[in-house]
Design an enzyme around this catalytic site. Structure first.
Site, mmCIF file in Angstrom:
data_model
loop_
_atom_site.group_PDB
_atom_site.id
_atom_site.type_symbol
_atom_site.label_atom_id
_atom_site.label_comp_id
_atom_site.label_asym_id
_atom_site.label_seq_id
_atom_site.Cartn_x
_atom_site.Cartn_y
_atom_site.Cartn_z
ATOM 1 C CE LYS A 1 5.359 3.963 10.261
ATOM 2 N NZ LYS A 1 3.882 4.113 10.388
ATOM 3 C CB SER B 1 -17.840 -15.086 13.639
ATOM 4 O OG SER B 1 -17.999 -16.062 12.625
ATOM 5 C CB VAL C 1 -23.516 -12.214 17.022
ATOM 6 C CG1 VAL C 1 -24.709 -11.333 17.389
ATOM 7 C CG2 VAL C 1 -22.507 -12.247 18.169
ATOM 8 N N GLY D 1 -13.509 -10.100 17.402
ATOM 9 C CA GLY D 1 -12.145 -10.257 17.918
ATOM 10 C C GLY D 1 -11.163 -9.426 17.131
ATOM 11 N N GLY D 2 -10.206 -10.084 16.493
ATOM 12 C CA GLY D 2 -9.205 -9.362 15.722
ATOM 13 C C GLY D 2 -8.385 -8.436 16.603
ATOM 14 C CB THR D 3 -5.954 -5.793 15.742
ATOM 15 O OG1 THR D 3 -5.350 -6.642 14.761
ATOM 16 C CG2 THR D 3 -4.854 -5.052 16.474
#
Length: 516
Positions: free
Chosen positions: A75, A36, A199, A10-12
């Site tokens: 930014k 996970s 996994v 997952g994550g970004t």
């Protein structure tokens, strides 16, 4: 029809991929994301390129939709401190380079600029940043730009197609974990199947292609195309398929980082709308201001500094506010996979490749890879042309950014420690040495920078060469024969526009507070 995508991790990276493909293909594609619950995110990628706005536009999201949920700010540039010498700073802004009579304004500045600050003489944004201002007024309108925001002819283009057409005046800074959370909800709402599980095995068929992954609690998960977003582990591409990893560490030795998330009263402190990179004895420290905290970290080479020394230096740099904040130590894998698409597996994010976050390229790499995969999405025949075009695009971007980052160290005048002295003798990528020799005589242009798209236009190279101060540069001899009046008027126009903007724009924090 090939339409079953399994994203592992997952994550970004994972959730940017899932959300983009749902927006692109809707219900005509079936997406499962398995991640996970026991693996944390690296979380250093909190700053971006200005091109990231195209990602949110593609998803149909406005700033007010997602920025408050992600603690986000604007930014306008990267601010480099102490790279030339202690006490010196300059900006690499998101601002189109002006030209006069066929020569960039920086060339005229070399011949005789108004002051010794190329960035403030040639660009408006450095003064806007120093004053802590927003590029938008309180009613949401953008400062004057040489393009129409949201114009139809600029819609639907990839990042590489946009380059050279516009330069949007800002990027974003946000909390990566919060963006992943926001995109999780966006994706699941639109039909992405989300599985939280470990996994345990990657299953290969007789051809060596991935047939599925076996999880601890959900059994086997099968699909047509598998996207590896497992970070530095490279669980599918590097481990299961044994694709070699090509290290960049012979030219970019920084391989470690220690990061802090420091809560602060940002209303009292104010938001400087830029990412700051402050040179240190064995690397550099990033500072990224968000709405309720700063993200900061020391990027260093373990051959020159221990993790304990790096953490101590970072805490001293931040001051008392960092006293009770837990530190996150990160080992970085610098380089890229030999190929990011092999058989029916495509790596996106850290599993594909990574360079140190000096120019905020991590999320740019993810966004670029997603666009390229959508552009080269395979058919049932798995025509290898799509794979090869994708791999070429990814390797060109990674290798080009590598050159640009190496230039920072080669061009930096600083030489007060062994780390900085070694930057002048370390091997540099093939081709860069020849390019640098050309730039000593003629500033970079589209013909002399890295020849493939890598997200960095020629003016970015000009900014680094002029700001770092370690390479002697000369104006074009043709300018000695040219009339300087038009260039002088351009310098005066920048001064006048700077004055108008600094007198009329709101403080960045005040604008974000209204948005949030």
């Amino acid at each position: 029809m090939l339409n079953r995508i399994v994203i592992v991790g997952g994550g970004t990276a994972g959730w940017m991929t899932a959300s983009y493909f749902k927006a692109a293909f809707g219900d005509r594609i079936d997406i499962t994301l398995v991640e996970s619950g026991n693996v944390g995110t690296v979380g250093v990628g909190e700053a971006t390129f200005s091109d990231i706005r195209h990602f949110f536009d593609f998803l149909g999201l406005k700033e007010e939709d997602w920025m408050p949920a992600c603690n986000a700010t604007y930014k306008l540039a990267v601010r480099f401190e102490n790279w030339r010498e202690k006490g010196h700073h300059f900006y690499h802004p998101f601002e189109q380079m002006r030209s006069v009579n066929g020569f960039p304004l920086t060339d005229w500045w070399l011949r005789g600029g108004p002051t010794d600050r190329f960035d403030k003489d040639c660009f408006v944004m450095p003064s806007v940043i120093d004053a802590g201002l927003s590029p938008r007024y309180m009613d949401g309108s953008l400062i004057d730009q040489p393009f129409v925001e949201g114009a139809d002819e600029m819609q639907g283009l990839t990042m590489s197609e946009h380059q050279g057409k516009t330069q949007f005046p800002y990027a974003y800074q946000f909390e990566a974990a919060l963006l992943a959370k926001y995109l999780t909800a966006y994706s699941v709402e639109r039909g992405v199947k989300h599985i939280t599980d470990d996994v345990q095995r990657v299953n290969l068929d007789e051809r060596g292609w991935i047939s599925g992954v076996t999880t601890a609690e959900h059994g086997d998960i099968t699909g047509d195309l598998f996207v590896d977003c497992t970070g530095f582990r490279g669980l599918l591409l590097n481990k299961a398929l044994e694709v070699p990893f090509l290290s960049y560490q012979d030219t970019l030795p920084n391989d470690s980082a220690v990061a802090l998330q420091v809560p602060l009263d940002m209303e009292r402190r104010g938001v400087l709308p830029c990412t700051t990179a402050t040179a240190q004895d064995a690397g550099w420290i990033w500072t990224i201001p968000l709405m309720s905290r700063i993200g900061t970290g020391y990027v260093y080479a373990k051959d020159y500094l221990s993790p304990e020394e790096a953490e101590r230096t970072l805490r001293e740099f931040v001051g008392p506010a960092a006293a009770d904040v837990p530190a996150n130590h990160i080992r970085m894998r610098i380089g890229r996979s030999e190929n990011s698409w092999v058989n029916n597996c495509v790596a996106i994010g850290l599993s594909s490749g990574f360079v140190e976050p000096l120019e905020s390229t991590g999320i740019f790499f993810i966004h670029h890879a997603i666009e390229q995969l959508a552009k080269n999405f395979p058919g049932e025949d798995w025509n290898p042309v799509h794979r090869d075009l994708y791999n070429d695009a990814i390797s060109h971007v990674m290798d080009g950014v590598r050159e640009f980052l190496v230039l920072h160290y080669v061009a930096a005048k600083r030489d007060d420690t062994q780390y900085w002295r070694d930057t002048k003798t370390r091997r540099i990528p093939d081709g860069l040495a020849e390019r640098i020799e050309k730039w000593r005589t003629q500033l970079p242009d589209s013909e002399t920078v890295f020849p493939y798209y890598h997200g960095l236009p020629p003016y970015s190279y000009m900014c680094i060469l002029l700001g770092m101060g370690g390479i002697e540069l000369k104006p074009s001899p043709a300018l000695a024969l040219a009339d300087p009046d038009a260039a002088e008027r351009e310098f005066l126009d920048i001064q006048e526009k700077t004055r108008r903007l600094t007198e009329s724009l709101p403080k960045a924090y005040d604008y974000f507070a209204r948005l949030h």
